[in-house]
Design an enzyme around this catalytic site. Structure first.
Site, PDB file in Angstrom:
ATOM      1  N   ASN A   7      26.884  36.306   8.860  1.00 32.07           N
ATOM      2  CA  ASN A   7      27.727  35.980   7.718  1.00 32.07           C
ATOM      3  C   ASN A   7      26.961  36.371   6.451  1.00 32.07           C
ATOM      4  O   ASN A   7      25.994  35.722   6.077  1.00 32.07           O
ATOM      5  CB  ASN A   7      28.029  34.468   7.749  1.00 32.07           C
ATOM      6  CG  ASN A   7      28.808  34.001   6.540  1.00 32.07           C
ATOM      7  OD1 ASN A   7      29.259  34.798   5.722  1.00 32.07           O
ATOM      8  ND2 ASN A   7      28.974  32.688   6.426  1.00 32.07           N
ATOM      9  N   LYS A   9      27.889  36.159   3.420  1.00 34.83           N
ATOM     10  CA  LYS A   9      28.192  35.313   2.252  1.00 34.83           C
ATOM     11  C   LYS A   9      28.327  36.225   1.013  1.00 34.83           C
ATOM     12  O   LYS A   9      28.987  37.244   1.100  1.00 34.83           O
ATOM     13  CB  LYS A   9      27.139  34.221   2.081  1.00 34.83           C
ATOM     14  CG  LYS A   9      26.959  33.424   3.374  1.00 34.83           C
ATOM     15  CD  LYS A   9      26.130  32.200   3.229  1.00 34.83           C
ATOM     16  CE  LYS A   9      26.037  31.505   4.587  1.00 34.83           C
ATOM     17  NZ  LYS A   9      25.342  30.224   4.499  1.00 34.83           N
ATOM     18  N   HIS A  91      34.557  27.548   6.972  1.00 34.05           N
ATOM     19  CA  HIS A  91      33.120  27.492   6.684  1.00 34.05           C
ATOM     20  C   HIS A  91      32.838  26.379   5.664  1.00 34.05           C
ATOM     21  O   HIS A  91      33.610  26.175   4.734  1.00 34.05           O
ATOM     22  CB  HIS A  91      32.619  28.843   6.154  1.00 34.05           C
ATOM     23  CG  HIS A  91      31.129  28.899   6.089  1.00 34.05           C
ATOM     24  ND1 HIS A  91      30.421  28.348   5.044  1.00 34.05           N
ATOM     25  CD2 HIS A  91      30.212  29.381   6.956  1.00 34.05           C
ATOM     26  CE1 HIS A  91      29.123  28.514   5.268  1.00 34.05           C
ATOM     27  NE2 HIS A  91      28.967  29.138   6.434  1.00 34.05           N
ATOM     28  N   GLU A  93      30.924  26.144   3.182  1.00 38.95           N
ATOM     29  CA  GLU A  93      30.872  26.509   1.767  1.00 38.95           C
ATOM     30  C   GLU A  93      32.275  26.609   1.182  1.00 38.95           C
ATOM     31  O   GLU A  93      32.506  26.297   0.017  1.00 38.95           O
ATOM     32  CB  GLU A  93      30.080  27.822   1.593  1.00 38.95           C
ATOM     33  CG  GLU A  93      28.587  27.551   1.740  1.00 38.95           C
ATOM     34  CD  GLU A  93      27.786  28.696   2.299  1.00 38.95           C
ATOM     35  OE1 GLU A  93      28.269  29.844   2.302  1.00 38.95           O
ATOM     36  OE2 GLU A  93      26.646  28.440   2.767  1.00 38.95           O
ATOM     37  N   GLU A 160      28.260  23.952  12.592  1.00 46.83           N
ATOM     38  CA  GLU A 160      27.241  24.216  11.572  1.00 46.83           C
ATOM     39  C   GLU A 160      27.032  22.959  10.737  1.00 46.83           C
ATOM     40  O   GLU A 160      27.782  22.717   9.782  1.00 46.83           O
ATOM     41  CB  GLU A 160      27.691  25.349  10.656  1.00 46.83           C
ATOM     42  CG  GLU A 160      27.979  26.645  11.367  1.00 46.83           C
ATOM     43  CD  GLU A 160      27.916  27.820  10.414  1.00 46.83           C
ATOM     44  OE1 GLU A 160      27.051  28.689  10.628  1.00 46.83           O
ATOM     45  OE2 GLU A 160      28.693  27.860   9.449  1.00 46.83           O
ATOM     46  N   GLY A 166      21.321  27.144   5.251  1.00 43.43           N
ATOM     47  CA  GLY A 166      20.596  27.728   4.121  1.00 43.43           C
ATOM     48  C   GLY A 166      19.433  26.874   3.646  1.00 43.43           C
ATOM     49  O   GLY A 166      18.879  27.115   2.582  1.00 43.43           O
ATOM     50  N   SER A 196      20.340  27.691   9.716  1.00 44.57           N
ATOM     51  CA  SER A 196      18.926  28.090   9.752  1.00 44.57           C
ATOM     52  C   SER A 196      18.470  28.665  11.093  1.00 44.57           C
ATOM     53  O   SER A 196      17.335  28.432  11.527  1.00 44.57           O
ATOM     54  CB  SER A 196      18.027  26.937   9.304  1.00 44.57           C
ATOM     55  OG  SER A 196      18.358  26.571   7.970  1.00 44.57           O
TER      56      SER A 196
HETATM   57  P1  PGA Z   1      22.096  29.971   7.346  1.00 45.37           P
HETATM   58  O1  PGA Z   1      23.697  29.970   7.209  1.00 45.37           O
HETATM   59  O2  PGA Z   1      21.775  30.775   8.572  1.00 45.37           O
HETATM   60  O3  PGA Z   1      21.608  30.611   6.081  1.00 45.37           O
HETATM   61  O4  PGA Z   1      21.671  28.559   7.484  1.00 45.37           O
HETATM   62  C1  PGA Z   1      24.513  29.794   8.320  1.00 45.37           C
HETATM   63  C2  PGA Z   1      25.968  29.857   7.935  1.00 45.37           C
HETATM   64  O5  PGA Z   1      26.321  29.332   6.867  1.00 45.37           O
HETATM   65  O6  PGA Z   1      26.785  30.441   8.658  1.00 45.37           O
END
Ligand code: PGA
Length: 236
Positions: A7, A9, A91, A93, A160, A166, A196
């Site tokens: 992803n 982002k 997601h 976010e 997640e 993140g 992560s």
């Molecule tokens: P990350 O994000 O690997 O940076 O923790 C995962 C995600 O949001 O899909």
């Protein structure tokens, strides 16, 4: 076989996405890797990539429409131009930063499932819920299935935990397996873990019981790391 998804982002440009895609495609081809790989670039970097033969390109988001007056959004007309039939929905976010409600998410899910899109549907609890224990965590996660047809055939789930996204803090193996086994006992769909995941832990996480692969943000943006993650999980 693990499913590995990247992803992007709000990262990478059109040019660097192009390079990334070509690089990953060549890597998969030359190593004869059959793993299921997905890449979700930014909307501005979507294109009709002739080179994409060994993995799937998806949209991080789109509105539940073909076209129309929805300033700032894209619909299926824009996705069709590039043959995109895969989308991320739910997601964290989008839920927590962009403020998408469960109702809006469910509407989006219905729209894209009716069109037969492959949907990677994300769920996960924030830290204050995790701190209340597994039961509360599962209650919270199950609420994120309200209005979602979990029998939809083209569905992949991604658990997640918001506090692990993140942050560099990965959930423990016990955190992951307890939530995964609970979800799996109710919904018989592939279930990815996200939060992560990196080169150092991808194999261990993807090998856990009830984990069918990983949805990766940060660690997937460097093409060498993403390829290494694919390499490390290819035999699972
Ligand atoms: P990350 O994000 O690997 O940076 O923790 C995962 C995600 O949001 O899909």
């Amino acid at each position: 076989m693990a499913i590995i998804a990247s992803n992007f982002k709000t990262n990478h440009t059109r040019k660097s996405t192009n390079d990334f895609i070509e690089n990953v495609n060549n890597f998969l081809l030359s190593n004869d890797i059959k793993e299921e790989v997905y890449v979700f670039p930014t909307a501005t970097s979507l294109d009709y990539f002739k080179t994409v033969s060994n993995f799937t390109l998806g949209a991080q988001n789109a509105y539940a429409t073909t076209n129309g007056s929805f300033t700032g959004e894209i619909g299926t007309e824009q996705l069709d131009e590039f043959g995109i039939k895969t989308i991320l929905i739910g997601h964290s976010e989008r839920r927590h930063i962009l403020g998408e409600s469960q109702e809006e998410i469910a509407k989006k899910f219905s729209f894209y499932s009716e069109l037969g899109y492959k949907i990677i549907y994300c769920i996960g609890e924030p830290l204050e819920v995790k701190e209340q224990g597994l039961e509360k965590t599962l209650e919270y996660v199950y609420e994120q299935f309200v209005g979602i047809d979990t029998n939809y055939e083209n569905l992949i789930l991604a658990y997640e935990p918001v506090w692990a996204i993140g942050t560099g803090v990965t959930a423990t193996n016990t955190d992951i397996t307890s939530v995964h086994s609970a979800i799996k006992s109710k919904i018989a769909k592939p279930l990815l873990y996200g939060g992560s995941v990196k080169v150092a832990n991808a194999h261990e996480i993807c090998a856990l019981d009830g984990v069918d692969g990983a949805l990766i943000g940060t660690a997937s943006w460097k093409v060498e790391d993403f390829k290494q993650i694919i390499e490390n999980t290819k035999d699972l």
